[in-house]
Design an enzyme around this catalytic site. Sequence first.
Site, PDB file in Angstrom:
ATOM      1  CB  ALA A  60     -37.849  -5.647 -74.079  1.00 16.32           C
ATOM      2  N   PRO A  86     -34.460  -0.445 -72.930  1.00 13.56           N
ATOM      3  CG  PRO A  86     -34.030   1.806 -73.409  1.00 13.56           C
ATOM      4  CD  PRO A  86     -33.568   0.413 -73.741  1.00 13.56           C
ATOM      5  N   GLY A  87     -37.145  -0.045 -73.713  1.00 12.06           N
ATOM      6  CA  GLY A  87     -38.547  -0.120 -74.063  1.00 12.06           C
ATOM      7  C   GLY A  87     -39.039   0.769 -75.194  1.00 12.06           C
ATOM      8  CE  LYS A 139     -34.129  -0.985 -81.216  1.00 13.79           C
ATOM      9  NZ  LYS A 139     -33.445  -0.353 -80.063  1.00 13.79           N
ATOM     10  CG  ASP A 176     -30.448 -15.333 -71.032  1.00  5.61           C
ATOM     11  OD1 ASP A 176     -30.763 -14.992 -72.195  1.00  5.61           O
ATOM     12  OD2 ASP A 176     -29.319 -15.752 -70.727  1.00  5.61           O
ATOM     13  CB  CYS A 207     -26.549   0.498 -81.427  1.00 11.81           C
ATOM     14  SG  CYS A 207     -26.189  -0.181 -79.789  1.00 11.81           S
TER      15      CYS A 207
END
Length: 433
Positions: A204, A206-207, A209, A254, A326
């Site tokens: 998740a 840095p947040g 999304k 994890d 990415c």
Amino acid sequence: HVRQLYALVSETLRYSPVLEKVLAGAALLQAEKKLPPQLAKVLVYDLLFGKGLKCGGRWKALARRHRARLEAELARLKVQQKVSRNEDLLAPAQAASPSASQVPRYIRVNTLKTCVDDVIDFFKRQGYSYLGKAASVEELRALSGKKFLLDLHLPELLVFPPQTDFHDNLLYTSGHIILQDKASCLPAFLLDPAAASHVIDACAAPGNKTSHLAAILRNKGQIFAFDVDTKRLATMNTMLMRAGVTGFQLAQQDFLTVDPSDPKYSKVTHILLDPSCSGSGMVNRLPRDEAAPSAERLQALAGFQRKVLSHALRFPALRRLVYSTCSLHREENEDVVQAVLQEWGSAFRLVNAFPSWPCRGLAAFPGAECCLRASPATTLTHGFFVAVLERHGEGAAAPSSLPTAAEESPQHREGTELGAAPKKRKRKKQRVK
């Protein structure tokens, strides 16, 4: 300060060939043998092309001591090449390359706190000129000055000229807007969970999304977000609180260790999986000229990605999953999806996501064109890959028809199937003044 340094080094790399000629002509490195070549480029860029030296101490004194020679060499170079602007010193391919300096500034309106119309009004009061909804990527490419557009694909994305800085803007500091690249908005947009859904954001931090998912859910339902880095989770928690996100649980864990059979996740119907990757699609990744990942490195990443994707498909109530990276490399994208689909047989299938999107998956296997790719050249975004998988078979939900255009988007509705007409959205009551 970090942002300013990042921009400085990025532009230094873009002007690197020019700086090498100036340094050679002025013989700076011969005169200052202890000056590292890369630092010399940064100093000379800031002195000749930037906003003036921001550093202090001996490096600033050193650069100023040679200023006259450096300026003279730059002037000589311009005369030699018969140009008047610094930008004209760049090679045509370099000047026109779809680099970080040419990707527009995208702003996602945070609908948990405001609405698109109010944000547009706010920027108009700040002196910006709103040009309406873009009709093509070329319109985005032509943006300049204080002009902005509504994106042609995503309904809550505003587009400003490249490198427009909003970090000190009230809307950003208050969480009303999120600075997020367009390609990065695709995963949550295409996952499109209905309000009240239970969703996992598997990797998740840095947040951005995660906050996008919360906006689509309208802060209803539940988001389980996982990341192994404590500091990144702490930063993410601060960002989510600023964005007004509720109904989320962060876990320093994890994702591969999460038990799909745990009753806690028995209602999870949607998973967003954006695992660690080579990052080769990030146009502002530094240093830009670093060596491409080796074949061994790509295989190691792909092995992890296959493992985590297969693990995500084991959640019993899962209906839809978005896998994204990415990365530009087929090994991390189409090859991973193909391998996992073969492993699962007919249980899951690839959905033809966003048919109007211009850049499709590589022809690595039959159906790979259902995947999306993004690139600076074709979509004016970072390089990105997105695949949408849905459960198929006995007991599965009916196949969806994912959006073909922003106005057809089924986002932000409750209790309707994908492809049905969306309910009329109410204007948000919170207005930015």
